[in-house]
Design a protein around this motif. Sequence first.
Motif, short mmCIF file in Angstrom:
data_model
loop_
_atom_site.label_atom_id
_atom_site.label_comp_id
_atom_site.label_asym_id
_atom_site.label_seq_id
_atom_site.Cartn_x
_atom_site.Cartn_y
_atom_site.Cartn_z
N LEU A 211 62.77 80.85 47.49
CA LEU A 211 63.18 81.05 46.10
C LEU A 211 62.13 80.51 45.14
CD1 LEU A 211 67.04 80.38 45.88
CD2 LEU A 211 65.81 82.51 45.52
N HIS A 212 61.45 79.45 45.56
CA HIS A 212 60.40 78.90 44.70
C HIS A 212 59.28 79.93 44.52
CE1 HIS A 212 59.17 74.97 42.92
NE2 HIS A 212 58.01 75.60 42.86
N ALA A 213 58.92 80.61 45.59
CA ALA A 213 57.89 81.64 45.50
C ALA A 213 58.35 82.80 44.61
CB ALA A 213 57.52 82.15 46.89
N GLN A 214 59.62 83.15 44.71
CA GLN A 214 60.14 84.22 43.86
C GLN A 214 60.15 83.80 42.39
OE1 GLN A 214 60.67 87.40 44.72
NE2 GLN A 214 59.79 86.69 46.67
N MET A 215 60.36 82.50 42.14
CA MET A 215 60.27 82.00 40.77
C MET A 215 58.85 82.19 40.23
SD MET A 215 61.29 78.22 39.37
CE MET A 215 60.01 77.42 40.35
N VAL A 216 57.85 81.97 41.08
CA VAL A 216 56.47 82.21 40.67
C VAL A 216 56.26 83.68 40.35
CG1 VAL A 216 54.06 82.09 41.40
CG2 VAL A 216 55.62 80.23 41.98
N ALA A 217 56.89 84.57 41.11
CA ALA A 217 56.81 86.00 40.81
C ALA A 217 57.37 86.30 39.43
CB ALA A 217 57.55 86.80 41.89
N THR A 218 58.49 85.64 39.09
CA THR A 218 59.06 85.81 37.75
C THR A 218 58.08 85.36 36.68
OG1 THR A 218 61.31 85.48 38.58
CG2 THR A 218 60.94 85.09 36.22
N TYR A 219 57.41 84.23 36.90
CA TYR A 219 56.40 83.76 35.96
C TYR A 219 55.30 84.80 35.76
CZ TYR A 219 58.25 78.96 36.78
OH TYR A 219 59.01 77.84 36.88
N LEU A 220 54.80 85.33 36.87
CA LEU A 220 53.70 86.28 36.80
C LEU A 220 54.11 87.55 36.04
CD1 LEU A 220 52.35 85.83 40.42
CD2 LEU A 220 51.02 85.43 38.34
N GLN A 221 55.33 88.01 36.27
CA GLN A 221 55.81 89.20 35.56
C GLN A 221 55.93 88.94 34.07
OE1 GLN A 221 59.04 91.47 37.84
NE2 GLN A 221 58.85 89.59 39.05
N CYS A 222 56.42 87.74 33.70
CA CYS A 222 56.52 87.39 32.28
C CYS A 222 55.14 87.40 31.63
CB CYS A 222 57.15 86.01 32.12
SG CYS A 222 58.90 85.92 32.48
N VAL A 223 54.17 86.78 32.29
CA VAL A 223 52.83 86.68 31.72
C VAL A 223 52.19 88.07 31.60
CG1 VAL A 223 50.50 85.82 32.14
CG2 VAL A 223 52.47 84.31 32.43
N GLN A 224 52.39 88.91 32.61
CA GLN A 224 51.85 90.28 32.54
C GLN A 224 52.40 91.00 31.31
OE1 GLN A 224 53.03 91.74 36.41
NE2 GLN A 224 50.96 91.52 37.25
N GLY A 225 53.71 90.84 31.08
CA GLY A 225 54.34 91.49 29.93
C GLY A 225 53.78 90.98 28.61
N TRP A 226 53.60 89.68 28.48
CA TRP A 226 53.07 89.11 27.23
C TRP A 226 51.62 89.52 27.01
CZ3 TRP A 226 55.29 83.79 29.01
CH2 TRP A 226 56.68 83.79 28.79
N MET A 227 50.85 89.57 28.09
CA MET A 227 49.45 89.97 27.95
C MET A 227 49.34 91.41 27.44
SD MET A 227 47.71 88.31 31.39
CE MET A 227 46.07 88.92 30.97
N GLN A 228 50.18 92.29 27.94
CA GLN A 228 50.16 93.68 27.51
C GLN A 228 50.67 93.82 26.09
OE1 GLN A 228 52.41 95.75 30.48
NE2 GLN A 228 50.92 95.38 32.12
N GLU A 229 51.77 93.14 25.78
CA GLU A 229 52.40 93.30 24.47
C GLU A 229 51.54 92.74 23.34
OE1 GLU A 229 56.70 92.45 22.25
OE2 GLU A 229 56.41 91.95 24.38
N HIS A 264 51.81 84.19 49.31
CA HIS A 264 50.70 85.13 49.55
C HIS A 264 51.14 86.56 49.23
CE1 HIS A 264 47.27 82.93 51.41
NE2 HIS A 264 48.19 81.99 51.56
N GLN A 265 52.38 86.91 49.57
CA GLN A 265 52.87 88.25 49.26
C GLN A 265 53.09 88.42 47.76
OE1 GLN A 265 53.28 90.82 51.61
NE2 GLN A 265 53.30 91.94 49.66
N VAL A 266 53.64 87.41 47.12
CA VAL A 266 53.83 87.45 45.67
C VAL A 266 52.49 87.61 44.96
CG1 VAL A 266 54.41 86.00 43.66
CG2 VAL A 266 56.02 86.19 45.58
#
Length: 410
Positions: A211-229, A264-266
């Motif tokens: 779940l900790h790794a999936q939390m990191v995935a959530t972080y990465l998705q948030c940052v990707q969205g902010w970078m684009q927006e 590594h997968q995330v």
Amino acid sequence: MSQLDTAWPAGRDVPDVEKLIRQTREQEQQPVCAYIYDLVALRERAHRCVNSLPDECKLFYAVKANPDPQLIASLLPIVKGFEAASIGEIRTIRGVSGDVPIIFGGPGKKDAEIEEALERDVMLIHAESLHEVQRIGWIAERRQQRVSILLRINLRRTLPEASITMSGRPTQFGIDEIQVPEAIRLVQSLPFVQLEGFHMHSLSNNLDARLHAQMVATYLQCVQGWMQEYALSIRYLNAGGGFGISYTEPERRFEWNDFMEELHQVWEDYHIPGIQLIFEPGRYIVAHCGYYATEVIDLKTNHDQHYAIVRGGTHHFRLPVSWQHNQPFEVIAVDDWPYPFPRTEWRQTTITIAGELCTPKDVLAHEVDVEQLRIGDILLFHIAGAYGWTISHHDFLSHPHPHFYYINGT
């Protein structure tokens, strides 16, 4: 990816620690009371963490867990840098190294702390509020010095549960996710402040590795969205630490191998080119390298309850009473008995281990079973390397401080 043992050892062989304690007792004229830090085990653990991370992932040590300069010096050639939560910690780090990268965090930075942090050449500052961003900008402009910051964000997302939660709900930490647009615009308006990325340390002592790794995935998705927006060009995402330690259930642990497999997968799925992913663990790195040894001064029965009184207590090691758990320990038998009268000895007994303070809250373990215990034996508490000495009220009742010893492979 290098493989790690599923269950890392608590340190070097306990006989090494026991030998040091016995030598100490022979040399000292006072009851044993000491912290012992195994620097060899510390370096081994840190190397294993660093070497197993994906490329472009860096590990900083969170000094708040234990700011002992000898621990910092041992970690210096292994970790990328250090995370400090006060100017005092920054001074301690700089006392060990004049140029190692430092990240400066914490929700209550004063102007003088920010000023000194810039003088001491910190790498990044975690900005915790819009007001703090403005103050950093004001100080930077006055100094004519460019400052790199990460915005610490308190996400409004569902996150894993852990012992301590700083995000995903109201807390004093970070900038509310709904204020991200305003925070970005503010930083962009400040000529001497550079937005280098985001910090999202959301929880502490999480034991669910996947779940900790999936939390990191959530972080990465948030940052990707902010970078684009907002058309951002950034260099860092700081995912914090929060890898858990179980003090009471040895079978429960943060499975580092599982975390690495998932991470590594995330990182492959959500990798952002040009960005470094930072982790800043503290407890997970140093907890198992530390021991707290304290001698039994008295054994007594009161209202049908058995108590072992030790030379020491929560003024040295506050973690157990703070977290309301029984700290794991073992008994080191000491055969020497200097008195002319009989020695009290208990067998197959349930005891409470209390310290020398004049308060009933001075308890390190409550109603635990021991096979054998005598006055003069030594209790060796394990997993005492993090949040032990420095979170404790050292000078309450003005008892002497413990000794500090280091196992360094020599």
